[in-house]
Scaffold this active site. Sequence first.
Site, mmCIF file in Angstrom:
data_model
loop_
_atom_site.group_PDB
_atom_site.id
_atom_site.type_symbol
_atom_site.label_atom_id
_atom_site.label_comp_id
_atom_site.label_asym_id
_atom_site.label_seq_id
_atom_site.Cartn_x
_atom_site.Cartn_y
_atom_site.Cartn_z
ATOM 1 N N GLN A 122 0.840 -1.200 0.000
ATOM 2 C CA GLN A 122 0.000 0.000 0.000
ATOM 3 C C GLN A 122 0.876 1.252 0.000
ATOM 4 O O GLN A 122 1.676 1.436 0.915
ATOM 5 C CB GLN A 122 -0.882 -0.042 1.255
ATOM 6 C CG GLN A 122 -1.807 1.126 1.422
ATOM 7 C CD GLN A 122 -2.368 1.162 2.845
ATOM 8 O OE1 GLN A 122 -1.767 0.643 3.765
ATOM 9 N NE2 GLN A 122 -3.509 1.782 3.017
ATOM 10 N N SER A 125 0.722 6.631 2.767
ATOM 11 C CA SER A 125 1.356 7.645 3.619
ATOM 12 C C SER A 125 2.597 8.218 2.967
ATOM 13 O O SER A 125 3.304 7.530 2.233
ATOM 14 C CB SER A 125 1.758 7.028 4.963
ATOM 15 O OG SER A 125 0.618 6.695 5.695
ATOM 16 N N GLU A 240 -8.701 -1.793 6.174
ATOM 17 C CA GLU A 240 -7.483 -1.855 6.980
ATOM 18 C C GLU A 240 -7.823 -1.847 8.466
ATOM 19 O O GLU A 240 -7.274 -2.604 9.251
ATOM 20 C CB GLU A 240 -6.580 -0.661 6.660
ATOM 21 C CG GLU A 240 -5.325 -0.627 7.534
ATOM 22 C CD GLU A 240 -4.338 0.450 7.112
ATOM 23 O OE1 GLU A 240 -4.773 1.484 6.596
ATOM 24 O OE2 GLU A 240 -3.132 0.228 7.303
ATOM 25 N N GLU A 374 -6.097 9.447 17.523
ATOM 26 C CA GLU A 374 -6.712 10.787 17.519
ATOM 27 C C GLU A 374 -7.618 10.967 16.297
ATOM 28 O O GLU A 374 -8.723 11.502 16.405
ATOM 29 C CB GLU A 374 -5.618 11.865 17.529
ATOM 30 C CG GLU A 374 -4.878 11.971 18.861
ATOM 31 C CD GLU A 374 -3.991 10.760 19.168
ATOM 32 O OE1 GLU A 374 -3.510 10.105 18.228
ATOM 33 O OE2 GLU A 374 -3.800 10.458 20.361
#
Lengths: 404, 389
Positions: A122, A125, A240, A374
């Site tokens: 993947q 990021s 995921e 978060e």
Amino acid sequence: MLDDGVLSEETLTGDEIRERVRAFLTAHDPRTMPRQDFLNARWDAGLAWVHYPPGYGGLGVPRALQAAADEEFARAGAPDNAPERNPIGLGMAAPTILAFGSGEQKSRWLRALWTGEEIWCQLFSEPGAGSDLAGLATRAVKDGDSWAVSGQKVWTSVAHHAKWGLLLARTDPGVPKHQGLSYFACDMTAPGVEVRPLRQLTGEAEFNEVFLTDARIPDADRIGQTGEGWRVAQTTLMNERVAIGGARALPRESGMISPAVTLWRSRPELRTPVLHDRLLRLWADAEVARLAGERLRQQLAAGEPGPEGSAAKLVFARLNQEISAFEVELAGADGLRYDDWAMKRPETSNLYGRGPGFRYLRARGNSIEGGTSEILRNIIAERVLGLPAEPRADKDVPWKDVPR
Amino acid sequence: MSADLRYSDTERALASALADLLAAQSGWKDVLARTEAGESYDAGLWRAVASGVGCAGLLIPEPLGGAGASYRELATAAEQFGAFVAPVPYLGSAAVATTALLSAAESTVNTPAGSGASADLLRRMAGGGTTAALAAEFAASAGSGFPGSLRLAALRPGDESAGVARLRGTVRSAADALPADVLLVPADGVPQGLYLVDGTAPGVHRVPVSSLDMTRQLCDITLDDAPGRLIVSGEAAARAVEDALAAGAAILAAEQLGLAQRCLDMTVGYVKERRQFARPVGSFQAIKHRLADLWVSVTQARAVSRYAAACLASGDEDTPVAVALAKAYCSEVATHAAEECVQLHGGIGFTWEHPAHLYLKRAKAASVAFGTAGAHRSALASLASIAPP
């Protein structure tokens, strides 16, 4: 995820699935057939993932029937597709391709993905785009029938084994960030794709950095429409979190609590009243989390998916961290030792292997990988509880004009 | 695991009917007003939930006039009673006393007369016309041994032929005993047993106490040679008390779940409306993250509460673990939810005119009732083989 609603043989029962598997095994002897041929044949017979549509390795029956097929194959000693080697392929790429891929793409990719012949990774990021994934900067520029891609990706597990990467790249910097993304399957063996190990704080390198330098991707390998990448990526990310939060039924004292409670039982001299109190709380919390996972599975099996899934990963991360921290303290003097800082490339990711120190350090990643805790709290607050979003500085601003 | 942790269609229908009824007849302003009136329990509401929804006799078998349902349905109802902090004695009567009587009636060593008396009382309780309560401290938990504060006293002339025992002693802070028609009295002596005592009998004194939970009135019970009838003795009596306290803990855990869900809902609703700094306060991450965490806790509490109810319903051997887990977990979630409800409402949440305090008081009191979270986690030490130092 059956977006096309193909439920051709909805009436099949578990016994009928088992019967099909036995008939298949009679015609295909796993003891004499080469492994790859056997797996290919299993896929062609629709017995790979029975909830996938016919023609794509399945029978279009409910997911719950997969267990019956797997059991029959295991009973016969048939080789499996080594799912632990291709977690991103099976857990995230496959549902994404199924939902958004063209018929040609599904035919081209799904079989080799399921058999494990082709591993997927993947490429989401970036160093500059973690929680704000939609702000990513890797550019894909159209050039005839292909795209020229340049940028840097990070936290890419199994990239060094992978044939394909799920790539999210910016195809239009002139529109707000979510609208300018497109989704591709990137050939990891193509020129311009360089994979380097990324050493993590445990000492080893489960992950990689991937440098893309004018890598060429055929337009035929774009998944979904140009500019639709964010929507496609949502499917990948949702799967995921399901995969990380735990989708399998587990017995009591599974996972991180297991080594902690084993150490407690085997080493009475380490026990103190304060540690006892902590362990009882952690044991109870772990058992409650397991029951919540079981309840979630029952809801999914009954076709009543609730929003509870988004709670699972938050709880999983917090418990893994608290339990592993406890275990280091319980171990006392032994907790001061670490098995091995050597740079290694583990074949699979094992959160619970090795020693207490490794478990403690590795667990720190659980609240970062696959969406930070978060960000998950924001998602729960906004999508489940319906609370208003924070004001955003980059909303309705073309990506290229956002200050960074 | 075979326990079904979801809600059945029947349970959903029950919850919905009860919620409608409570919303119509037990709004928080009525509940608050009642705490300052003489009559702390709402007899009219109890009649309505008993006759309208059948809540009084959920556990009571159909041949005795009850609904023949299980702890699953009772737990579902308890969630609603918690959501409305309803001042009705369902917990003491329909859960705790009913369980004690069912346990006594099942016991093979009960007295024939006792068996008949249990069945007769259950028949009267099924429609809600009669309520019963266990004469035990609300803080008592299963596993802490047979209560010892009430004892057999010397008989009076004629008692023996009448089959009457005399009971003496004091129990502090008993729940749902003030409006009870019948007290189930665990008494030490020979025989140690569980006795039925008519609430109007001479020598029965009940004094209401000012209770932390204003919506669940406690009382002190003093028995002064009060006449009682033995229904079950010895180990069977101890088991009846244990079963009753365990059921009380599990059903109270479901009530705590319902209370926590309501506190969460109220707070989410409020922070969407309340504006400061020209924004709804619910758009600040400091608020959102706390509510997200609370929602996560409530999802966990729901799973464990359902598990405890399912284990009780099927008589699963894992019941002691399930009950301890549920009461330990739901106690903390409910108090946390009520505390967050007060805090995130800001100033209005600290006033008498806002219902948050009703929930806070019930949550805190319930966290002590039938054993604290700590007591139940301690019980897990032996249940889960996590030996102390």
